[in-house]
Design an enzyme around this catalytic site. Structure first.
Site, short mmCIF file in Angstrom:
data_model
loop_
_atom_site.label_atom_id
_atom_site.label_comp_id
_atom_site.label_asym_id
_atom_site.label_seq_id
_atom_site.Cartn_x
_atom_site.Cartn_y
_atom_site.Cartn_z
N PHE A 25 9.20 -7.23 4.34
CA PHE A 25 9.82 -6.79 5.59
C PHE A 25 9.60 -7.82 6.69
O PHE A 25 8.46 -8.21 6.95
CB PHE A 25 9.22 -5.44 5.98
CG PHE A 25 9.78 -4.82 7.23
CD1 PHE A 25 11.10 -4.44 7.28
CD2 PHE A 25 8.97 -4.60 8.34
CE1 PHE A 25 11.63 -3.84 8.42
CE2 PHE A 25 9.48 -4.00 9.48
CZ PHE A 25 10.81 -3.63 9.53
N SER A 93 4.52 -7.24 -0.71
CA SER A 93 4.52 -6.32 0.43
C SER A 93 5.61 -5.25 0.27
O SER A 93 5.64 -4.54 -0.72
CB SER A 93 4.68 -7.11 1.73
OG SER A 93 4.38 -6.30 2.85
N MET A 94 6.56 -5.15 1.22
CA MET A 94 7.67 -4.21 1.05
C MET A 94 8.43 -4.55 -0.22
O MET A 94 8.99 -3.66 -0.89
CB MET A 94 8.61 -4.24 2.23
CG MET A 94 9.83 -3.31 2.07
SD MET A 94 11.10 -3.49 3.32
CE MET A 94 11.89 -5.03 2.80
N ASP A 194 -6.68 -8.26 4.08
CA ASP A 194 -5.25 -8.23 4.37
C ASP A 194 -5.08 -7.56 5.72
O ASP A 194 -5.46 -6.40 5.90
CB ASP A 194 -4.53 -7.44 3.26
CG ASP A 194 -3.01 -7.46 3.39
OD1 ASP A 194 -2.51 -7.53 4.52
OD2 ASP A 194 -2.33 -7.39 2.35
N HIS A 224 -2.58 -11.60 3.60
CA HIS A 224 -1.44 -10.82 3.12
C HIS A 224 -0.41 -11.63 2.34
O HIS A 224 0.00 -11.25 1.25
CB HIS A 224 -0.75 -10.13 4.30
CG HIS A 224 0.39 -9.26 3.89
ND1 HIS A 224 0.23 -8.16 3.07
CD2 HIS A 224 1.73 -9.34 4.14
CE1 HIS A 224 1.40 -7.59 2.86
NE2 HIS A 224 2.33 -8.28 3.50
#
Length: 271
Positions: A25, A93-94, A194, A224
């Site tokens: 994202f 992530s997303m 993260d 992250h």
């Protein structure tokens, strides 16, 4: 709008085993480009699409929602399954949530899943405030470039549009309900340090999927965006070993083909 330099989608036609990579994202394919190229160099067919509203300016993301982002990776998966005998889905992530939803909905069409610092929830009071806050404030501070390695920058937005963040929250809720439908082998790699997605998200995912073959790897040296960080090589190697395990011989055969076609290069698709 023109695509930001480095944020272009990427694809490579290799062997009969394909990998779809999903970025995060407010990010772009740049965060996964080294991973995609690593897999392509070993002869795999690779698809790394640019999600709608990403890679240009945050105002474009404001006009999109989770249905747009998911539709893009769903189309990319369909294209890979038409070309390849086996397909794996990877995500950051997303993008990890997108990959997990693809696995949940497409079943046997997905051979295995690899996720790095997968997101599962919008945490804290900000998540609960989004339904109202998005009508009062357009953006909040960005989340890009959470990287421990000095001098490395992620191509992503400096602001997070709240309408899109509100849609993201709904998407995470939907995916969380679908996690028990994920039965494929799963490799989950996550960073204890993260600053964007807490480790509890990975724990939640591991606790809810129905996969019987699961491997968890800690990325101790990275933040992250671990695919651009100190543990990037480990991510690449672990994922390739994972592909070779569940598509035996594919990497070796593809590597031989890649050697014969060493003059060919992967292409950055136009934005």
């Amino acid at each position: 709008m023109p695509v930001l330099p480095g944020a272009e989608p990427y694809r490579h036609d290799g062997g009969e085993v394909g990998v779809l990579l999903c970025h995060g994202f407010t990010g772009s394919p740049q965060s996964l480009r080294p991973w995609a190229e690593y897999l392509a160099e070993r002869g795999l067919t690779v698809s790394l699409p640019l999600l709608p509203g990403h890679g240009t300016r945050w105002e474009d993301l404001q006009l999109t929602g989770w249905q747009d982002w998911y539709a893009e990776v769903d189309r990319a998966l369909t294209a890979l399954t038409e070309r390849c005998t086996r397909v794996f889905v990877f995500g950051l992530s997303m993008g990890g949530a997108l990959a997990l939803r693809l696995a949940a909905r497409h079943g046997d069409a997905v051979t295995g899943v690899v996720v790095v610092n997968p997101a599962n929830k919008v945490h804290g009071l900000s998540g609960y405030a989004l339904p109202v806050a998005r009508h009062l404030v357009r953006t909040t501070k960005g989340i890009a470039s959470d990287i421990a390695k000095p001098g490395v920058v992620e191509v992503g937005y400096e602001r997070v549009p709240l309408h899109a963040a509100h849609s993201l929250r709904h998407f995470f809720q939907r995916v969380d309900g679908e996690l028990p439908q994920v039965t494929q082998p799963l490799l989950l790699l996550h960073s204890p340090q993260d600053h964007v997605v807490p480790p509890v998200d990975s724990a939640r995912i591991l606790g809810r999927v129905s996969s019987t073959e699961v491997r968890e790897v800690l990325l101790e040296q990275s933040y992250h965006v671990a695919t651009l960080d100190h543990d990037a090589d480990r991510i690449f190697e672990e994922s390739l070993t994972f592909v070779d395990r569940y598509a035996p011989g594919a990497v070796t055969a593809a590597g031989e083909r890649a050697g014969k076609d060493s003059g060919k290069e992967g292409t950055a698709a136009g934005g």
